[in-house]
Design an enzyme around this catalytic site. Structure first.
Site, PDB file in Angstrom:
ATOM      1  N   ARG A 285       0.807  -1.214   0.000  1.00 53.01           N
ATOM      2  CA  ARG A 285       0.000   0.000   0.000  1.00 53.01           C
ATOM      3  C   ARG A 285       0.837   1.259   0.000  1.00 53.01           C
ATOM      4  NH1 ARG A 285      -3.422   1.511  -2.642  1.00 53.01           N
ATOM      5  NH2 ARG A 285      -4.210  -0.623  -2.433  1.00 53.01           N
TER       6      ARG A 285
ATOM      7  N   LYS B  39       1.193  24.347  -3.188  1.00 47.86           N
ATOM      8  CA  LYS B  39      -0.097  23.721  -2.866  1.00 47.86           C
ATOM      9  C   LYS B  39       0.044  22.202  -2.939  1.00 47.86           C
ATOM     10  CE  LYS B  39      -2.661  27.741  -4.490  1.00 47.86           C
ATOM     11  NZ  LYS B  39      -3.596  28.290  -5.499  1.00 47.86           N
TER      12      LYS B  39
ATOM     13  N   LYS C 202       3.279  38.368  -2.264  1.00 45.62           N
ATOM     14  CA  LYS C 202       1.963  38.212  -2.851  1.00 45.62           C
ATOM     15  C   LYS C 202       1.074  39.391  -2.454  1.00 45.62           C
ATOM     16  CE  LYS C 202       0.620  34.239  -3.976  1.00 45.62           C
ATOM     17  NZ  LYS C 202      -0.042  32.917  -4.036  1.00 45.62           N
TER      18      LYS C 202
END
Length: 285
Positions: free
Chosen positions: A102, A137, A169
């Site tokens: 997994r 992100k 920003k």
């Protein structure tokens, strides 16, 4: 194809934390049903077409559980694969195969989804001169693998974190009192702390682009949520005095028109925050 931030130490730390999360005090399903000396083979098979990423993780993951496991990688990172392709074969202790299954699939499926999307968008802007960028992100604690997948897919990494580039920003500029005040404070800070970091400034219109140029010392100007017409005018006004980067809601349908404005970079947060994992399965031989 490992970027500098993909270190052996970083990979080992990631795998340690992932096994601690998943295995806990033992894989009791396998401990209960599989004998300790059982040795078998398994393989990874593609359930979708795409660009594969994460192949280098297989030996790192399974060697923790079975040092004698043999691993045959049939493709390499960056290869285009098709549904039904067998991409990797394993032979070793069954408990180890099941214990690592997994973790490997979770990593490879997500990385391959990112690499596939990156390759698709990179192809859409081919010939324009624009380069495709990722963003911050990313999934917490998965940034190393996700940004690595962008590189495998043919994209370019933006800054890795908050520490390796200055990005002023809209909120920075608004809180600081405007672009001029924000940039001047940044240049003073860099001088006083002896840091050599590039400065990027986000702009929302042509007036702010002009202000970013006028204050000086700006290495890259971000053109945020502008129309292709506005971007074209901004790029022409910048005229090579700074790098330019388009950002904000860019999709498959719009990315070509954005690239044709002449921008140097196009950043797409969706490369890592809204990706569909590629379907891969592990099967017993």
């Amino acid at each position: 194809m490992r970027p500098a931030y993909v270190t052996q130490e970083g990979l080992e730390d990631f795998i340690d934390r992932a096994f601690k999360e998943d295995l806990g005090d033992g894989d009791h399903s396998s401990l209960a049903s599989i004998s300790a000396d059982a040795v078998k083979s398994a393989y990874l098979i593609m359930k979708e077409d795409g660009v594969i990423a994460g192949m280098e993780l297989a030996p790192l993951i399974f060697s923790r559980l079975d040092r004698e496991m043999t691993i045959e990688r049939l493709v390499k990172d960056g290869d285009h694969v098709k549904t039904g392709d067998v991409i990797l074969r394993l032979h070793g202790k069954v408990r180890a195969i099941l214990g690592g299954e997994r973790l490997l699939l979770n990593c490879m499926q997500r990385m391959s989804g990112i690499a596939t999307k990156t390759a698709q968008l990179t192809e859409l802007i081919s010939g324009t001169g624009a380069k495709l960028l990722d963003t911050r992100k990313t999934t917490p604690n998965m940034r190393m693998l996700e940004k690595w997948a962008v590189v495998i897919g043919g994209g370019v990494n933006h800054r890795y974190g908050l520490y390796d580039m200055i990005m002023l920003k809209d909120n920075h500029n608004d809180f600081a009192g405007g672009i001029t005040a924000s940039v001047n404070a940044t240049k003073k800070y860099l001088s006083e702390t002896g840091r050599n970091l590039k400065i990027e400034v986000e702009t929302r219109n042509l007036e702010e682009v002009q202000e970013a140029l006028a204050v000086g010392g700006v290495d890259r100007i971000m053109l945020d949520n502008m129309s292709p017409k506005e971007m074209t005018a901004a790029v022409q006004h910048v005229a090579g005095r700074s790098e330019t980067e388009a950002s904000g809601g860019i999709t498959e349908k719009t990315i070509r028109s954005v690239a044709e404005t002449g921008v140097d970079y196009i950043s797409v947060g969706a490369l890592t925050h809204s990706i569909k994992s590629l379907d891969i399965s592990l099967k017993a031989e």
